[in-house]
Enzyme design. Sequence first.
Site, PDB file in Angstrom:
ATOM      1  N   LYS A   1       0.841  -1.208   0.000  1.00 47.46           N
ATOM      2  CA  LYS A   1       0.000   0.000   0.000  1.00 47.46           C
ATOM      3  C   LYS A   1       0.875   1.258   0.000  1.00 47.46           C
ATOM      4  CE  LYS A   1      -1.973  -1.103   3.972  1.00 47.46           C
ATOM      5  NZ  LYS A   1      -1.275  -2.367   4.301  1.00 47.46           N
TER       6      LYS A   1
ATOM      7  N   ARG B   1      -9.737   0.957   8.374  1.00 51.81           N
ATOM      8  CA  ARG B   1      -9.238  -0.373   8.687  1.00 51.81           C
ATOM      9  C   ARG B   1     -10.243  -1.203   9.462  1.00 51.81           C
ATOM     10  NH1 ARG B   1      -3.292   0.438   8.685  1.00 51.81           N
ATOM     11  NH2 ARG B   1      -2.341  -1.549   9.177  1.00 51.81           N
TER      12      ARG B   1
ATOM     13  N   ARG C   1      12.211  -6.280   4.473  1.00 50.19           N
ATOM     14  CA  ARG C   1      12.230  -4.872   4.893  1.00 50.19           C
ATOM     15  C   ARG C   1      13.131  -4.704   6.115  1.00 50.19           C
ATOM     16  NH1 ARG C   1       6.767  -1.636   5.454  1.00 50.19           N
ATOM     17  NH2 ARG C   1       6.252  -3.120   7.090  1.00 50.19           N
TER      18      ARG C   1
ATOM     19  N   ARG D   1      11.109  -0.997  12.336  1.00 51.01           N
ATOM     20  CA  ARG D   1       9.809  -0.721  12.963  1.00 51.01           C
ATOM     21  C   ARG D   1       9.579  -1.673  14.134  1.00 51.01           C
ATOM     22  NH1 ARG D   1       5.110  -0.017   8.451  1.00 51.01           N
ATOM     23  NH2 ARG D   1       3.971  -1.209  10.018  1.00 51.01           N
TER      24      ARG D   1
ATOM     25  N   ARG E   1      -0.726  -8.579  13.502  1.00 53.86           N
ATOM     26  CA  ARG E   1      -1.210  -7.629  12.490  1.00 53.86           C
ATOM     27  C   ARG E   1      -2.031  -8.359  11.427  1.00 53.86           C
ATOM     28  NH1 ARG E   1       4.405  -5.065  10.999  1.00 53.86           N
ATOM     29  NH2 ARG E   1       3.308  -4.111   9.236  1.00 53.86           N
TER      30      ARG E   1
HETATM   31  P1  AP5 Z   1       4.830  -1.585   1.893  1.00 54.56           P
HETATM   32  O1  AP5 Z   1       4.567  -0.758   0.680  1.00 54.56           O
HETATM   33  O2  AP5 Z   1       5.433  -0.928   3.086  1.00 54.56           O
HETATM   34  O3  AP5 Z   1       3.503  -2.340   2.324  1.00 54.56           O
HETATM   35  P2  AP5 Z   1       2.294  -1.818   3.189  1.00 54.56           P
HETATM   36  O4  AP5 Z   1       1.080  -2.501   2.653  1.00 54.56           O
HETATM   37  O5  AP5 Z   1       2.273  -0.315   3.228  1.00 54.56           O
HETATM   38  O6  AP5 Z   1       2.723  -2.468   4.564  1.00 54.56           O
HETATM   39  P3  AP5 Z   1       2.868  -1.937   6.038  1.00 54.56           P
HETATM   40  O7  AP5 Z   1       3.636  -2.986   6.759  1.00 54.56           O
HETATM   41  O8  AP5 Z   1       3.376  -0.533   6.106  1.00 54.56           O
HETATM   42  O9  AP5 Z   1       1.354  -1.952   6.405  1.00 54.56           O
HETATM   43  P4  AP5 Z   1       0.592  -1.969   7.710  1.00 54.56           P
HETATM   44  O10 AP5 Z   1      -0.772  -1.797   7.192  1.00 54.56           O
HETATM   45  O11 AP5 Z   1       0.786  -3.129   8.602  1.00 54.56           O
HETATM   46  O12 AP5 Z   1       1.267  -0.752   8.514  1.00 54.56           O
HETATM   47  P5  AP5 Z   1       0.754   0.696   8.889  1.00 54.56           P
HETATM   48  O13 AP5 Z   1       1.944   1.552   8.962  1.00 54.56           O
HETATM   49  O14 AP5 Z   1      -0.402   1.103   8.043  1.00 54.56           O
HETATM   50  O15 AP5 Z   1       5.697  -2.835   1.434  1.00 54.56           O
HETATM   51  C1  AP5 Z   1       6.200  -3.774   2.365  1.00 54.56           C
HETATM   52  C2  AP5 Z   1       7.529  -4.328   1.835  1.00 54.56           C
HETATM   53  O16 AP5 Z   1       7.306  -5.061   0.645  1.00 54.56           O
HETATM   54  C3  AP5 Z   1       8.541  -3.237   1.489  1.00 54.56           C
HETATM   55  O17 AP5 Z   1       9.821  -3.670   1.851  1.00 54.56           O
HETATM   56  C4  AP5 Z   1       8.396  -3.083  -0.034  1.00 54.56           C
HETATM   57  O18 AP5 Z   1       9.601  -2.662  -0.626  1.00 54.56           O
HETATM   58  C5  AP5 Z   1       8.024  -4.491  -0.460  1.00 54.56           C
HETATM   59  N1  AP5 Z   1       7.127  -4.520  -1.618  1.00 54.56           N
HETATM   60  C6  AP5 Z   1       6.097  -3.668  -1.894  1.00 54.56           C
HETATM   61  N2  AP5 Z   1       5.466  -4.015  -3.036  1.00 54.56           N
HETATM   62  C7  AP5 Z   1       6.118  -5.123  -3.497  1.00 54.56           C
HETATM   63  C8  AP5 Z   1       5.933  -5.962  -4.635  1.00 54.56           C
HETATM   64  N3  AP5 Z   1       4.947  -5.749  -5.543  1.00 54.56           N
HETATM   65  N4  AP5 Z   1       6.764  -7.025  -4.775  1.00 54.56           N
HETATM   66  C9  AP5 Z   1       7.764  -7.276  -3.865  1.00 54.56           C
HETATM   67  N5  AP5 Z   1       7.989  -6.508  -2.778  1.00 54.56           N
HETATM   68  C10 AP5 Z   1       7.169  -5.446  -2.585  1.00 54.56           C
HETATM   69  O19 AP5 Z   1       0.158   0.456  10.363  1.00 54.56           O
HETATM   70  C11 AP5 Z   1       0.987   0.139  11.459  1.00 54.56           C
HETATM   71  C12 AP5 Z   1       0.161   0.122  12.739  1.00 54.56           C
HETATM   72  O20 AP5 Z   1      -0.409   1.430  12.979  1.00 54.56           O
HETATM   73  C13 AP5 Z   1      -1.039  -0.825  12.769  1.00 54.56           C
HETATM   74  O21 AP5 Z   1      -0.681  -2.154  13.104  1.00 54.56           O
HETATM   75  C14 AP5 Z   1      -1.917  -0.159  13.846  1.00 54.56           C
HETATM   76  O22 AP5 Z   1      -1.444  -0.412  15.144  1.00 54.56           O
HETATM   77  C15 AP5 Z   1      -1.719   1.331  13.563  1.00 54.56           C
HETATM   78  N6  AP5 Z   1      -2.699   1.838  12.598  1.00 54.56           N
HETATM   79  C16 AP5 Z   1      -2.430   2.377  11.372  1.00 54.56           C
HETATM   80  N7  AP5 Z   1      -3.574   2.743  10.765  1.00 54.56           N
HETATM   81  C17 AP5 Z   1      -4.582   2.427  11.612  1.00 54.56           C
HETATM   82  C18 AP5 Z   1      -5.995   2.541  11.530  1.00 54.56           C
HETATM   83  N8  AP5 Z   1      -6.598   3.058  10.458  1.00 54.56           N
HETATM   84  N9  AP5 Z   1      -6.735   2.095  12.577  1.00 54.56           N
HETATM   85  C19 AP5 Z   1      -6.155   1.587  13.681  1.00 54.56           C
HETATM   86  N10 AP5 Z   1      -4.811   1.434  13.831  1.00 54.56           N
HETATM   87  C20 AP5 Z   1      -4.024   1.856  12.793  1.00 54.56           C
END
Ligand code: AP5
Length: 192
Positions: free
Chosen positions: A13, A88, A127, A139, A150
Amino acid sequence: MRLIFLGPPGAGKGTQAKLLTERYGIPQLSTGDMLRAAVAQATEVGKRAKAVMDAGQLVSDEIVNEIVSDRIDAPDCAKGFILDGYPRTVPQAIALDRMLESKGLKLDAVIELKVDEAALVRRMENRVAETIATGGTVRSDDNPEAFKRRLTEYREKTAPLSEHYAETGQLKTVDGMADVEAVTAEIDKILA
Ligand code: AP5
């Protein structure tokens, strides 16, 4: 252009949202990044969110709804924005619908990245390795235990959003297993 990216942790994402910000000149609104910034600055929100995030659980709907509502009022969102990691939960999606309606705004698309779970664990491990190799800070929720949680949170609370947005006719699905460029090309086709 107002978009939502849906998908499990590690689906890509953030990667795709960043690429679109350059193309469309609109900001990426990552609730994860906003919460991590609040934790780093030890704000009231950050203090409440830290332990929950470290455990891989979701922060309360109330906190994130407020953060997003304030953020989309900022001048840089006037032309649109990309929501990455929000909504979410179904209550967050309902809150967003109301929020947008009250601000006279509409969504253009909801893009879901579909990815196999086994690949997600590998991406998280990659990552971590890349972050260490470049001297960055890993992280606090990129470890096997928090990542498992997660994924469980995603399955239980976020996956039902696909149905929510399928019902509104806004859901578009993309194969997130393809390489980054191919995923971007699919998204471009949807947005064309
Ligand atoms: P990346 O692009 O970072 O993937 P992502 O989907 O953004 O993954 P995240 O781990 O950041 O998502 P998340 O939803 O768990 O974390 P968030 O910060 O939102 O890619 C991941 C890796 O894969 C990278 O190394 C990239 O290079 C690689 N990659 C990407 N595309 C690829 C491809 N096509 N092929 C191969 N490799 C690829 O949330 C963190 C925490 O915050 C949550 O757990 C929660 O506690 C809190 N939080 C955030 N939002 C909310 C909400 N709305 N409500 C409640 N709590 C929330």
